[in-house]
Design an enzyme around this catalytic site. Structure first.
Site, PDB file in Angstrom:
ATOM      1  N   HIS B  29      72.726  16.144 -39.127  1.00 46.18           N
ATOM      2  CA  HIS B  29      71.988  16.937 -38.150  1.00 46.18           C
ATOM      3  C   HIS B  29      70.753  16.184 -37.659  1.00 46.18           C
ATOM      4  O   HIS B  29      69.671  16.322 -38.232  1.00 46.18           O
ATOM      5  CB  HIS B  29      71.577  18.272 -38.776  1.00 46.18           C
ATOM      6  CG  HIS B  29      72.738  19.069 -39.278  1.00 46.18           C
ATOM      7  ND1 HIS B  29      73.419  18.763 -40.433  1.00 46.18           N
ATOM      8  CD2 HIS B  29      73.358  20.172 -38.771  1.00 46.18           C
ATOM      9  CE1 HIS B  29      74.405  19.632 -40.620  1.00 46.18           C
ATOM     10  NE2 HIS B  29      74.385  20.495 -39.633  1.00 46.18           N
ATOM     11  N   GLY B 117      69.494  24.311 -47.673  1.00 42.82           N
ATOM     12  CA  GLY B 117      70.634  24.064 -46.793  1.00 42.82           C
ATOM     13  C   GLY B 117      71.318  25.381 -46.503  1.00 42.82           C
ATOM     14  O   GLY B 117      71.430  25.790 -45.345  1.00 42.82           O
ATOM     15  N   LEU B 119      71.174  28.718 -45.532  1.00 40.54           N
ATOM     16  CA  LEU B 119      70.005  29.133 -44.755  1.00 40.54           C
ATOM     17  C   LEU B 119      69.264  30.309 -45.386  1.00 40.54           C
ATOM     18  O   LEU B 119      69.846  31.200 -45.972  1.00 40.54           O
ATOM     19  CB  LEU B 119      70.417  29.431 -43.315  1.00 40.54           C
ATOM     20  CG  LEU B 119      70.845  28.158 -42.562  1.00 40.54           C
ATOM     21  CD1 LEU B 119      71.454  28.490 -41.201  1.00 40.54           C
ATOM     22  CD2 LEU B 119      69.691  27.180 -42.406  1.00 40.54           C
ATOM     23  N   ASP B 158      65.595  28.859 -36.702  1.00 42.95           N
ATOM     24  CA  ASP B 158      66.143  30.134 -36.236  1.00 42.95           C
ATOM     25  C   ASP B 158      67.161  30.698 -37.213  1.00 42.95           C
ATOM     26  O   ASP B 158      67.234  31.911 -37.423  1.00 42.95           O
ATOM     27  CB  ASP B 158      66.796  29.947 -34.860  1.00 42.95           C
ATOM     28  CG  ASP B 158      65.754  29.730 -33.768  1.00 42.95           C
ATOM     29  OD1 ASP B 158      64.901  30.614 -33.591  1.00 42.95           O
ATOM     30  OD2 ASP B 158      65.801  28.688 -33.098  1.00 42.95           O
ATOM     31  N   ASN B 188      63.134  26.338 -31.753  1.00 41.76           N
ATOM     32  CA  ASN B 188      63.746  25.448 -30.741  1.00 41.76           C
ATOM     33  C   ASN B 188      64.809  26.152 -29.909  1.00 41.76           C
ATOM     34  O   ASN B 188      65.466  25.529 -29.067  1.00 41.76           O
ATOM     35  CB  ASN B 188      64.298  24.167 -31.393  1.00 41.76           C
ATOM     36  CG  ASN B 188      65.388  24.448 -32.393  1.00 41.76           C
ATOM     37  OD1 ASN B 188      66.129  25.426 -32.271  1.00 41.76           O
ATOM     38  ND2 ASN B 188      65.521  23.584 -33.391  1.00 41.76           N
ATOM     39  N   HIS B 264      72.580  19.439 -32.406  1.00 39.47           N
ATOM     40  CA  HIS B 264      72.244  20.131 -33.652  1.00 39.47           C
ATOM     41  C   HIS B 264      72.942  19.514 -34.862  1.00 39.47           C
ATOM     42  O   HIS B 264      72.298  19.095 -35.806  1.00 39.47           O
ATOM     43  CB  HIS B 264      72.612  21.614 -33.552  1.00 39.47           C
ATOM     44  CG  HIS B 264      72.487  22.345 -34.852  1.00 39.47           C
ATOM     45  ND1 HIS B 264      71.361  23.018 -35.216  1.00 39.47           N
ATOM     46  CD2 HIS B 264      73.353  22.462 -35.899  1.00 39.47           C
ATOM     47  CE1 HIS B 264      71.525  23.518 -36.433  1.00 39.47           C
ATOM     48  NE2 HIS B 264      72.728  23.210 -36.863  1.00 39.47           N
ATOM     49  N   ARG B 361      70.511  47.304 -72.702  1.00 33.12           N
ATOM     50  CA  ARG B 361      69.326  47.204 -71.832  1.00 33.12           C
ATOM     51  C   ARG B 361      68.056  47.523 -72.618  1.00 33.12           C
ATOM     52  O   ARG B 361      66.992  46.958 -72.372  1.00 33.12           O
ATOM     53  CB  ARG B 361      69.461  48.099 -70.597  1.00 33.12           C
ATOM     54  CG  ARG B 361      69.606  49.580 -70.910  1.00 33.12           C
ATOM     55  CD  ARG B 361      69.618  50.420 -69.620  1.00 33.12           C
ATOM     56  NE  ARG B 361      69.932  51.819 -69.901  1.00 33.12           N
ATOM     57  CZ  ARG B 361      69.544  52.839 -69.147  1.00 33.12           C
ATOM     58  NH1 ARG B 361      68.824  52.634 -68.060  1.00 33.12           N
ATOM     59  NH2 ARG B 361      69.888  54.072 -69.459  1.00 33.12           N
ATOM     60  N   SER B 388      65.270  51.551 -65.099  1.00 28.91           N
ATOM     61  CA  SER B 388      66.689  51.442 -65.446  1.00 28.91           C
ATOM     62  C   SER B 388      67.016  50.106 -66.085  1.00 28.91           C
ATOM     63  O   SER B 388      67.881  50.010 -66.948  1.00 28.91           O
ATOM     64  CB  SER B 388      67.552  51.619 -64.188  1.00 28.91           C
ATOM     65  OG  SER B 388      67.305  52.865 -63.581  1.00 28.91           O
ATOM     66  N   GLU B 420      67.319  42.129 -53.722  1.00 23.54           N
ATOM     67  CA  GLU B 420      67.967  41.344 -54.766  1.00 23.54           C
ATOM     68  C   GLU B 420      68.099  39.872 -54.381  1.00 23.54           C
ATOM     69  O   GLU B 420      67.824  38.979 -55.198  1.00 23.54           O
ATOM     70  CB  GLU B 420      69.355  41.914 -55.081  1.00 23.54           C
ATOM     71  CG  GLU B 420      69.338  43.342 -55.619  1.00 23.54           C
ATOM     72  CD  GLU B 420      69.226  44.399 -54.524  1.00 23.54           C
ATOM     73  OE1 GLU B 420      69.269  44.035 -53.319  1.00 23.54           O
ATOM     74  OE2 GLU B 420      69.092  45.592 -54.853  1.00 23.54           O
ATOM     75  N   PHE B 446      74.763  44.451 -58.382  1.00 29.07           N
ATOM     76  CA  PHE B 446      73.949  44.004 -57.254  1.00 29.07           C
ATOM     77  C   PHE B 446      73.416  42.595 -57.434  1.00 29.07           C
ATOM     78  O   PHE B 446      72.744  42.064 -56.543  1.00 29.07           O
ATOM     79  CB  PHE B 446      72.876  45.037 -56.936  1.00 29.07           C
ATOM     80  CG  PHE B 446      73.505  46.358 -56.594  1.00 29.07           C
ATOM     81  CD1 PHE B 446      74.404  46.435 -55.546  1.00 29.07           C
ATOM     82  CD2 PHE B 446      73.283  47.491 -57.357  1.00 29.07           C
ATOM     83  CE1 PHE B 446      75.049  47.628 -55.247  1.00 29.07           C
ATOM     84  CE2 PHE B 446      73.929  48.691 -57.069  1.00 29.07           C
ATOM     85  CZ  PHE B 446      74.810  48.761 -56.008  1.00 29.07           C
ATOM     86  N   HIS B 470      73.593  48.028 -66.536  1.00 24.34           N
ATOM     87  CA  HIS B 470      74.641  48.882 -65.965  1.00 24.34           C
ATOM     88  C   HIS B 470      75.853  48.009 -65.658  1.00 24.34           C
ATOM     89  O   HIS B 470      76.330  47.928 -64.543  1.00 24.34           O
ATOM     90  CB  HIS B 470      74.120  49.600 -64.712  1.00 24.34           C
ATOM     91  CG  HIS B 470      72.996  50.551 -64.992  1.00 24.34           C
ATOM     92  ND1 HIS B 470      71.792  50.148 -65.531  1.00 24.34           N
ATOM     93  CD2 HIS B 470      72.889  51.899 -64.834  1.00 24.34           C
ATOM     94  CE1 HIS B 470      71.000  51.192 -65.680  1.00 24.34           C
ATOM     95  NE2 HIS B 470      71.635  52.263 -65.287  1.00 24.34           N
ATOM     96  N   HIS B 482      79.075  51.263 -57.772  1.00 28.47           N
ATOM     97  CA  HIS B 482      78.095  50.596 -58.634  1.00 28.47           C
ATOM     98  C   HIS B 482      78.710  49.937 -59.859  1.00 28.47           C
ATOM     99  O   HIS B 482      77.993  49.301 -60.628  1.00 28.47           O
ATOM    100  CB  HIS B 482      77.045  51.622 -59.098  1.00 28.47           C
ATOM    101  CG  HIS B 482      76.079  52.048 -58.025  1.00 28.47           C
ATOM    102  ND1 HIS B 482      76.482  52.521 -56.807  1.00 28.47           N
ATOM    103  CD2 HIS B 482      74.719  52.052 -57.980  1.00 28.47           C
ATOM    104  CE1 HIS B 482      75.425  52.816 -56.060  1.00 28.47           C
ATOM    105  NE2 HIS B 482      74.344  52.534 -56.745  1.00 28.47           N
TER     106      HIS B 482
END
Lengths: 685, 685
Positions: B29, B117, B119, B158, B188, B264, B361, B388, B420, B446, B470, B482
């Site tokens: 690039h 890299g 993004l 961007d 740009n 680019h 936990r 939690s 997250e 998650f 969990h 979940h």
């Protein structure tokens, strides 16, 4: 305007149903339903048109509860309006096999449009629904026939507002000027950790203005029904921007713990349940109570929706006479079996072994080019990698707001921007709308960015196609940051997901055939950057079985099981092995999930007893033990360099494969191993 | 101020090194380096202090190239300043085993702070670096000893601006008032799909203001060096907000294709290379040229950095005398081997089988409570699930801007918000700073939202701990949205990642022992919501082997291999099986990756030849074939209901396990299967 006692009774009924159901389940989230009931009451009764007797009516207004943990709000509403969701269903909230699970699931509960709960997903789904609405309207509406003019309404909370996927989708929605999208932000200043001031102090309204949204603020979300109504009415007038209404509410309104985190994710204590019932004028000793006048009010609105659908059906009947082709097309798209246009599959490209080598991303492009006219519901797109994903057919028109001068809403190509997670969430919503098959591209490695939404494609049975190019170390120079190792393993382990990794042109056509005709299952197409030869014995008919014998051999010493770009290297390895006196079979396995669905007899023909099998795939071997005795893969990160050099470094060459195949044959000398297909017991499905 | 000919020569040298390297590699690039060279020149020479001879000097200014595809910019700068990155290294750009890979990789290239890299990742990393700086300064700086006052500078494009992870991190940075963070937005107006107007038309400056950032705009980013300098200087003056400078640049400045997508991601054509060299006053026939005066200028600045470090070292020496304890602590943290304080491991909780059942936990919380004083570099936190995830020790102070009145920068508990992906990216940056071990919580399901960043924890060898509670259908009522099914498979297939799923208290302590002492490997702790009994034979010493024999038996008929919450059910199943005359061994396998690293002899003792093994884990079986002959798991989505009901539905009960174990024994009657440990050949590592 003109809200009275019954309205408040209805609002408090919703609140108390949420209180009772979470209390009975001893689990769930009463806070959001209690805070959002006034807005929901106004929205559903004054603005939304829908028919509970036919939750699939195309032009219904859509409602998305992005803060899906507040689902008792939605279940209560569905019950009150007369959807097939009984009081017993409400009482079964959060129990096994109930249609009122802990978070709303579209596939199983009538009236739930999309599956939400994982935060931010519903937001993106709503943007997708609005995109689908704008597109379907642009394609089918004709003078005198405004067939499609529904709105998408969405409720979201602080959690959604913090999630990146919602930011991505909000930015896209602003760009796309989706005037049919109206979001209500439940600004209750509480998240699980307590006051949002501990982590979330940005100016949300200003952010949405920056995205190009129309923004309003309603201060008294707990009691100003007129204010809520006025804001939604104004939002509907704004046609060239999505709207966001920031609504200040009190979480758990009425509870002793109202306005605190204590009422977010825990049922109210018994005495609190009683006091809130008393406060709202209900009998504190009774539970799951709906006053008759509330049912009446809601059923009346439902009946208006039913007659609106009837009018629509009449209009659609006339439309089909006047606009035969379009009418037939839309009718077909609305068929619950989701059939594709007759004969579409004849357009799929077929290759001969003498045809030139091509990258499978180009083969995928050839499919899109060949079928896009025959399959008008297919909308392609890319997360800013159009030229690399090869997702755009030549004459494609962009889906864009017409005033930008670079496309229109009838356009079938979406520029999702560098927003992989948002793209996936939007595609789930587009698919849920019912008239579209969305396909979206990114590099396979960055499908992982979208994992949260991809999982929901599977869970909610959306026919979404992920065009995932640059599918291995074969992408070469971009290097380890872009080279998937764990990705296919990840998605193969995801239930109800077809992961396709075609080896050539015919297998690519097979992958599309299955992806487009499996209307309850999403697909990931793992496609190469590098060229692949057209294989002997590869056919679409073979490919759609998910796995098949590409090279058969009598008295074989070993079976190579491979996918995608490694299959042709295996074919070369067969010759090397022959030189060493080893007879080799080759199995191409473009989609393990589809192979799993074949009869066991067929599977055992492909992977027979008595012959050791070795898998070959240039990424993680994890999981390949299911189909092979030994595995050749890459359980480390890759390398940056020209594709051939990288393959050589890691020995994905005919020699490297032959060496390991020989080791496999030696290892199994004197042993006739059972096929990995033979198992002691069946898995639960 | 006062820029002259040599400055422009230097800027054009950087541009042309990018042109030459991408041309030679025929890949990469050039556009971003050519557009960003002026800003980089000003930033590095006028504002940044660093010592190329010691890239690890603690108080160096950090630079993050979030648009990592522009890495030739960074490689060129590192070369010019005299880092161990030779002209030959530049010439080897994007070739196998080069230290100049296709995207910057922190672990292998001196001077690269974080791996970018993908993004948006660098953006979040930079926020993490700034957090770590603020924390380390708050802990160690003393009157007269401003040991830590570096800045984190970041360049983003961007693409990064569109990514959700950057939005999340930007919102967090604004909330945290990170005045030491300065971001330059390479505006740009071009992304891979071409003009950003096709997908990205929001007002980025306004959005950042909404996040609470200080925002400036520099119109002439291609030539206004004074303007760039003035903006950065002003940003440095702003101490209570992160700064963003929107810099209008021309992508591929100087190329015939400047300002277009064509420059680019593709090398310039040969004639274009020549004309741009001519345009910049270089010999069009020469490549990889650095004028002497450019080297001189850059080496001079490097020498200033070296002497700044020398001064700092002197100050730190004095500091260690005056602040003995803190000085020793910081010195220890800076040891490249990253040793923990002596004796810290004695604080790890130890359990007896008679101790009460606890959710893992909670066991994890007990570890944090026990060790947080002994391990001062440990910073915990959660993505809005503190109560939690049980991630907070009782006396923890929040890491917060002091003026909010809810914590301070010396605080060791981070409220990441519902972010997250941002959390994971920030933790990577915090770890990269060098003085901190970040641990962050969310639900296991998650962690998938964060997959893009988790992958980079592994690739860049960051000691980051994901506290993932969990962890299965055992979470119960929240339901399928979940309940992880594919998640552990996904991360077990990720190289250099320890996935821990402890079965009880001692295994939880073992998991923390390994996670904290493996300073080049991240960990995921999969922890239950439901209670687990303390097991007989479970010890920390056993646990740290990753897998061990929990119940041994002579002449066993079957081995059960299990993890986490299913181990104790397997122990119950042993009794059921005994009633049927079946002798059963049980192996607990809290971390397959660590088990893989044990000597083969040990592995074969745990999973011996001749005995069929059956895995038991309440999620995807995919991959368990590696350690077992038969698999009992869940290859479908779960269900919403009380934990015990859900386990019963899917037969994760002593009876359900015994039934399948018996089927396994029957299936292998008369066959003495080889251990899955015995393989035909070794994997490449």
């Amino acid at each position: 305007m003109g809200y009275g006692e019954t309205d408040w009774k209805a609002i408090n009924t919703i609140r108390l149903l949420a209180v009772d159901a979470t209390f009975k389940a001893n689990s769930g989230h009463p806070g959001a339903p209690m805070g959002c009931a006034p807005a929901a009451h106004v929205l559903f009764n004054k603005f939304m048109t829908f028919n509970p007797q036919n939750p699939d009516w195309l032009n219904r207004d859509r409602f998305v509860l992005s803060n899906g943990h507040g689902c008792m709000l939605q279940y209560a509403l569905l019950h009150l309006f007369g959807y097939k969701l009984s009081m017993d269903d409400l009482k079964a909230f959060r129990t096994v096999d109930s249609i009122c699970p802990g978070h709303p699931e579209a596939h199983d509960t009538p009236g739930i449009e999309v599956t939400t709960g994982p935060l931010g997903q519903g937001f993106a789904n709503a943007v997708g629904l609005a995109i689908a609405q704008a597109h379907t309207a642009a394609v089918f509406n004709k003078p005198g026939y405004e067939l499609i003019n529904n709105h998408t309404f969405m409720l979201f909370g602080d959690g959604c507002a913090m999630e990146g996927i919602a930011s991505e989708a909000a930015s896209a929605a602003g760009h796309l000027q989706l005037g049919n999208l109206i979001a209500i932000y439940d600004d209750n200043k509480i998240s699980i950790d307590g006051d949002t001031k501990c982590a979330f102090t940005e100016n949300v309204s200003k952010r949405f203005e920056a995205y190009g949204w129309h923004v309003q603020y309603v201060e008294k979300g707990d009691d100003d029904l007129d204010g809520i109504e006025a804001a939604i009415a104004k939002a509907k007038e704004v046609k060239d921007k999505p709207s966001m209404i920031q609504l200040r509410t009190t979480i758990g309104f009425g509870s002793l713990l109202q306005g605190t985190g204590g009422v977010h994710g825990n049922a109210l204590k018994e005495d609190d349940c009683k006091q809130v019932k008393k406060k709202f004028g209900f009998n504190p000793e009774e539970s799951f109570v709906v006053p008759d006048e509330v049912y009446e009010m809601y059923h009346k609105h439902a009946a208006e929706g039913a007659s609106a659908e009837q009018k629509w059906n009449d209009m659609f009947k006339k439309y089909q006479e006047e606009h035969k082709e379009l009418g037939a097309d839309l009718k077909r798209r609305l068929d619950p079996k989701k059939p594709l246009p007759e004969g579409w599959e004849k357009k799929l490209p077929i290759y001969k072994p003498t045809d030139g080598a091509m990258a499978s991303r180009k083969l995928s492009e050839a499919v899109l080019e060949a079928i896009h006219e025959a399959v008008p519901e297919l909308l392609s797109g890319s997360a800013d990698l159009t030229g690399s994903n090869n997702t755009r057919w030549k004459k494609a028109v962009d889906f864009q707001p017409p005033n930008l001068g670079i496309g229109d809403y009838a356009g079938r190509y979406l520029r999702y921007g560098v927003r992989e997670h948002g793209m996936a969430g939007m595609m789930n919503g587009m698919s849920a709308y019912g008239t579209i098959i969305p396909a979206g591209g990114t590099f396979l490695n960055f499908v992982s960015y979208a994992a949260g939404a991809v999982r929901l494609s599977s869970l909610s049975h959306q026919r979404v196609i992920y065009i995932a190019t640059h599918d291995s170390i074969g992408l070469g120079e971009d290097g380890p940051t872009h080279q998937p190792i764990e990705t296919l393993t990840h998605f193969r382990a995801l239930p109800n997901m077809m992961v396709w990794r075609p080896a050539d042109g015919n297998e690519t056509s097979a992958a599309y055939y299955m992806s487009l005709t499996s209307h309850e299952t999403p697909s990931i197409m793992a496609l190469t950057r590098q060229n692949l030869p057209q294989l002997e014995n590869s056919t679409v008919q073979n490919g759609i079985k998910g796995g098949y014998t590409l090279i058969e051999a009598e008295n074989a010493d070993v079976t190579l099981v491979s996918t995608g770009s490694e299959v042709s290297i295996c074919v070369e390895a067969v010759k090397k092995l022959k030189e060493e006196g080893i007879t080799t079979r080759v199995v191409s396995m473009p989609c393990t999930e589809v192979f799993d669905a074949q009869p066991k007899e067929y599977q055992l023909k492909v992977l027979p007893d008595g012959i050791p099998a070795m898998s070959v795939e240039a990424m993680s071997t994890y999981g390949w033990e299911k189909y092979s005795h030994e595995q050749f893969g890459l359980n480390r990160f890759g390398a940056s360099g020209a594709y051939k050099d990288v393959y050589k470094k890691f020995e994905f060459t005919p020699e490297g494969i032959a060496k390991r195949a020989k080791a496999t044959v030696d290892f199994y000398k004197g042993i006739k191993p059972r096929s990995p297909i033979n198992r002691a017991f069946q898995q639960l499905l």
